[in-house]
Design an enzyme around this catalytic site. Structure first.
Site: not given
Ligand SMILES: Cc1cc2nc3c(=O)[nH]c(=O)nc-3n(C[C@H](O)[C@H](O)[C@H](O)COP(=O)(O)OP(=O)(O)OC[C@H]3O[C@@H](n4cnc5c(N)ncnc54)[C@H](O)[C@@H]3O)c2cc1C
Length: 456
Positions: A323-324, A22-23, A20, A308, A179
């Site tokens: 995200a934070q 993501g953040f 992943g 998440d 939003e």
């Molecule tokens: C529309 C929206 C608006 C948001 N607004 C806010 C906000 O204003 N403020 C805030 O703090 N938070 C916000 N959030 C929440 C925040 O974006 C998430 O909490 C955050 O992105 C979680 O980070 P993460 O790294 O756990 O997952 P993610 O950022 O979702 O990253 C997961 C990554 O894993 C990859 N992935 C998934 N499955 C696989 C797999 N099987 N193999 C390889 N790669 C994989 C995906 O491609 C992705 O790049 C928002 C979320 C959404 C959907």
């Protein structure tokens, strides 16, 4: 098939695999830039996505490129990191392996940061009629549907059918739904006012449906109320206690009442990556892992789960899925992996609450920061600054800032051009096996807790 490439076989440094980008995953890899470890960062997409601004792509204020950065570019100077664009299809904790389509990846430490996906509470068929907002593909598809609804309304002679095109339903009154509703009201009442000849876009109905008793359920009540009032001032019809029982090509059914609409948007539920099911550990209703205070899986000290996907206690509450928090957890897990690699004890994670905020259209927002509760213009300025600060990439910051200035000064939206003839955007490919499990809804019922999409 296990393919061991040369660098793997000769490099004696412990191997940290991060699933992943993501953040959480990005912060984890960055935190290890100076550590004596070898990192493989796997993501099924080639870009890191700034999800908080996805709704602006969906509502044509920004283009997809403005809020995404190639992961490979982020790590071009970080020599200990290899980026693999691939999908993790499974995990074998006993063998310390991540299964990719054409190769198994052996790890010493695994950081699982695969995030969440849209969830339809077992009603998988709703997805076709009401796309959720999670990926760039989703945002582009929602933008297409919104813009195409106005185009169809212009071509439609029957006033009743035209009404259906001009009725937009958003399901879920969490920050994402709020939003979206604010931005869509702005499109109808400000952006498109002079663009059509057979109807007045300001007559469009934007309906926000929330299954619970109030909008923004994770915010203090006074801010929920302020959010509702701000939306209503913009002409959004807000309905609470409005649980949806049906979504189809003709609209949605709420408490027995059909709302005819050609554009329904889902902002109501998320579920974890199905990879967590393979860890052999306790999961909550959304498939998230109850991690230890070190962010490891209780049964596997070499696996960290963050972002998440993790359930972490914070006082009487849980760390919110934001995200934070994902960034803090990613960094902490990475430093713990480095400690473990050096034979040092792991440290406990302590969450620092930096607050939460949601914007409501052009110059309004609500924000909770420590004990302060803000709403209106001041909250919106703060929201804008925070989002610019955390955007990844200098080019993106400039592009987003220019997009906002344009939108603010001219009431216009930068990204209204549709490619092709407006045909549907295919959802980004996800392996059928993973996707099926995501959508079959083992975890049912509302109660998405502290998630952004909380609502319906
Ligand atoms: C529309 C929206 C608006 C948001 N607004 C806010 C906000 O204003 N403020 C805030 O703090 N938070 C916000 N959030 C929440 C925040 O974006 C998430 O909490 C955050 O992105 C979680 O980070 P993460 O790294 O756990 O997952 P993610 O950022 O979702 O990253 C997961 C990554 O894993 C990859 N992935 C998934 N499955 C696989 C797999 N099987 N193999 C390889 N790669 C994989 C995906 O491609 C992705 O790049 C928002 C979320 C959404 C959907």
């Amino acid at each position: 098939m296990v393919i061991s490439n040369q660098s793997e076989s000769v490099d004696p440094r412990p191997h940290v695999v991060i699933v992943g980008g993501g953040f959480a995953g990005l912060s984890a890899a960055k935190a290890l830039r100076k550590a004596s470890v070898r990192i493989t960062l796997v993501d099924r997409r080639n870009h890191h996505l700034f999800q908080p601004l996805l709704y602006q792509v969906a509502t044509a204020a920004l283009s997809g490129q403005d809020i995404a950065t190639p992961i490979r570019e982020v790590f071009r100077r970080q020599k200990n990191t290899t980026v693999l664009m691939s999908e993790a299809q499974g995990i074998k904790p006993e063998e310390q392996k991540v299964i990719l389509p054409h190769r198994d990846l052996t790890y010493d430490y695994l950081i699982l940061a695969a995030g969440a996906d849209n969830f339809y509470y077992g009603n998988d068929e709703w997805e076709r009629h009401a796309p959720g907002l999670k990926t760039l593909g989703d945002a582009v598809e929602i933008r297409r549907r919104i813009l195409m609804a106005y185009e169809a309304a212009e071509a439609e002679h029957d006033p009743e059918r035209r009404k259906d095109y001009l009725t937009f339903v958003i399901i879920g009154g969490g920050p994402t739904g709020v939003e979206m509703a604010g931005a869509m009201a702005e499109i109808a009442r400000k952006t498109l006012t002079r663009d059509f000849r057979t109807f007045d876009p300001s007559q469009s109905r934007i309906i926000l449906l929330e299954g619970g008793p109030r909008l923004l359920p994770t915010y203090p009540e006074e801010l929920s109320e302020s959010g509702r009032k701000q939306l209503e001032t913009m002409g959004v019809e807000v309905r609470v206690d409005a649980m949806v029982s049906q979504i189809d090509g003709d609209g949605a059914v709420v408490r027995g009442e059909r709302i005819p609409s050609r554009t329904v948007i889902w902002a109501a539920g998320v579920t974890s990556s199905p990879l967590t099911e393979q860890l052999g550990t306790k999961l909550d209703k959304q498939g998230r892992v109850h991690v230890t205070s070190k962010l490891t899986v209780p049964e596997h000290e070499d696996i960290f789960v963050v972002g998440d996907l993790a359930v972490i206690e914070h006082g009487d509450d849980l760390v919110p899925a934001l995200a934070q928090s994902a960034m803090q957890e990613g960094k902490h897990a990475a430093l713990n992996a480095a400690r473990a690699a050096r034979g040092r004890p792991l440290e406990d994670f302590h969450y620092k609450d930096k607050g939460q905020m949601a914007t409501i259209g052009r110059s309004r927002a609500v924000a909770v920061i420590g004990k302060s509760r803000l709403s209106g213009f001041v909250a919106w300025i703060l929201w804008s600054l925070v989002h610019l600060f955390y955007l990844v990439g200098f080019r993106n910051r400039i592009a987003v800032m220019l997009g906002w200035i344009f939108a603010y000064v001219a009431f216009r939206r930068n990204a209204r051009v549709l490619l092709g003839d407006g045909e549907p955007t295919p959802r980004a490919a996800v392996s059928p096996a993973l996707r099926r499990r995501t959508l079959t809804g083992r975890r049912s019922g509302p109660g998405v807790g502290k998630d952004r999409a909380a609502g319906q």
